[in-house]
Scaffold this active site. Sequence first.
Site, PDB file in Angstrom:
ATOM      1  N   HIS A  63      -6.407   3.966   5.650  1.00 45.16           N
ATOM      2  CA  HIS A  63      -7.488   3.069   6.070  1.00 45.16           C
ATOM      3  C   HIS A  63      -8.861   3.749   5.966  1.00 45.16           C
ATOM      4  O   HIS A  63      -9.897   3.084   6.063  1.00 45.16           O
ATOM      5  CB  HIS A  63      -7.241   2.604   7.512  1.00 45.16           C
ATOM      6  CG  HIS A  63      -7.836   1.264   7.818  1.00 45.16           C
ATOM      7  ND1 HIS A  63      -8.720   0.618   6.985  1.00 45.16           N
ATOM      8  CD2 HIS A  63      -7.676   0.442   8.886  1.00 45.16           C
ATOM      9  CE1 HIS A  63      -9.066  -0.533   7.510  1.00 45.16           C
ATOM     10  NE2 HIS A  63      -8.456  -0.678   8.670  1.00 45.16           N
TER      11      HIS A  63
ATOM     12  N   THR B 155       8.471   3.207  -3.789  1.00 42.75           N
ATOM     13  CA  THR B 155       9.743   3.714  -3.270  1.00 42.75           C
ATOM     14  C   THR B 155      10.665   2.545  -2.981  1.00 42.75           C
ATOM     15  O   THR B 155      10.229   1.506  -2.489  1.00 42.75           O
ATOM     16  CB  THR B 155       9.526   4.560  -2.003  1.00 42.75           C
ATOM     17  OG1 THR B 155      10.805   5.020  -1.518  1.00 42.75           O
ATOM     18  CG2 THR B 155       8.849   3.776  -0.894  1.00 42.75           C
TER      19      THR B 155
END
Length: 415
Positions: A378, A326
């Site tokens: 994560h 992005t």
Amino acid sequence: MLEMKVPSPGESITEVEIARWLVKTGDYVEKDQAIAEVDSDKATLELPAEAAGVITLQAEEGEAVKVGQVVCLIDTAAPKPAGGQTSEVKVETPKQEVSKPAPAPAPAPAPVPTASTPAAPSYAAQAPSPAARKILAEREIPAAAVSGTGKGGRITKDDALKASKPSMGTPTGGVRTEVRAKMSMLRRKVAERLVSAKNETAMLTTFNEVDMTAIYDLRAQYKDAFKERHNVGLGFMSFFTLAVVRALKLFPDVNSMIDGQDKVTYQYYDISIAVSGPKGLMVPVIRNAENLSFRGVEAEVKRLATRARDGQITVDEMTGGTFTITNGGVFGSMLSTPIINPPQSGILGMHNIVDRPIVRNGQIVIAPVMYVALSYDHRIIDGRESVGFLVAVKEALENPVELLMNGDVKGALEL
């Protein structure tokens, strides 16, 4: 009479919303003419007429309709109007004829003789009473900004007190209005997915900075020849896309997703690119970016961005993707933490390029620098992989000739 039903715009989509009708009841439509824009939770699509005829709408704008539901009827036996596109021309003509003999304007002068009506406002309307005048002067509120409720529109003490009553801060004479509009289905789905990504992933963001000097030099030297040869500009997206593909090969966990209790690692590289469209954020996908050259990436980015901004992007073109890029820099963003595009596990945020002092070979120099950010899940990507991935992207962007072009600039650019 043909019943037009909502076709399925894509797998897993069961409902759409009528965003805008492009025709009216009674219009004559041709086969394959776009008659409506419909919003799904992934894209805005055009609904073409299945046959020629006179149309009767069965659904309202903003209405949610199920896939397979009838949204309009088409009278295929109706003849095409000779003088125009719609069949409503015949209906409007008698209405105009009726309005002509009806002396609607004639009563208008009638109120004029009642001269006493405008006379009262000349004395009282918007004229504050002495007590009201004192309050307005103390509050520095113009009388013209207050609506009087007294006789003849005169401003009373109560009007002045209400006008000067503080509301969320210092009172002013400005207009305090608001507009309420229903969000499109696409915008609601984007909002839902963003909240879901924040709540359902262990999202972290790591940052780095990139010296863009090498890319600036390459573009300055070859962009004109590249544009002339390939009819597409040599932008930053091709460098970033190819740098991302290289980094994903080095750190495959970033190109993975969680499916239940399994980790799925993709052996191909479908790169989603975030594009701001008229209906909100669109994320079309560059398929098998590992097989594309600089020219191929730039051409595909241009094609997908144009289709997204013109509202022509399809659900298939936005489905899938293993990693997202992005670019908030086009809007002037210096730094941000992009939100993961589920079910993907990583997203790279590009930002604006600003001349900044950096240390190069022990000397402080001014260089075009971009801050980059990698947000990652994560649960599946550890710190070593996330940081290593972003460093690999940085290395490729700062040394594109060796790491992205194999030392052959003209060959890589197909010049």
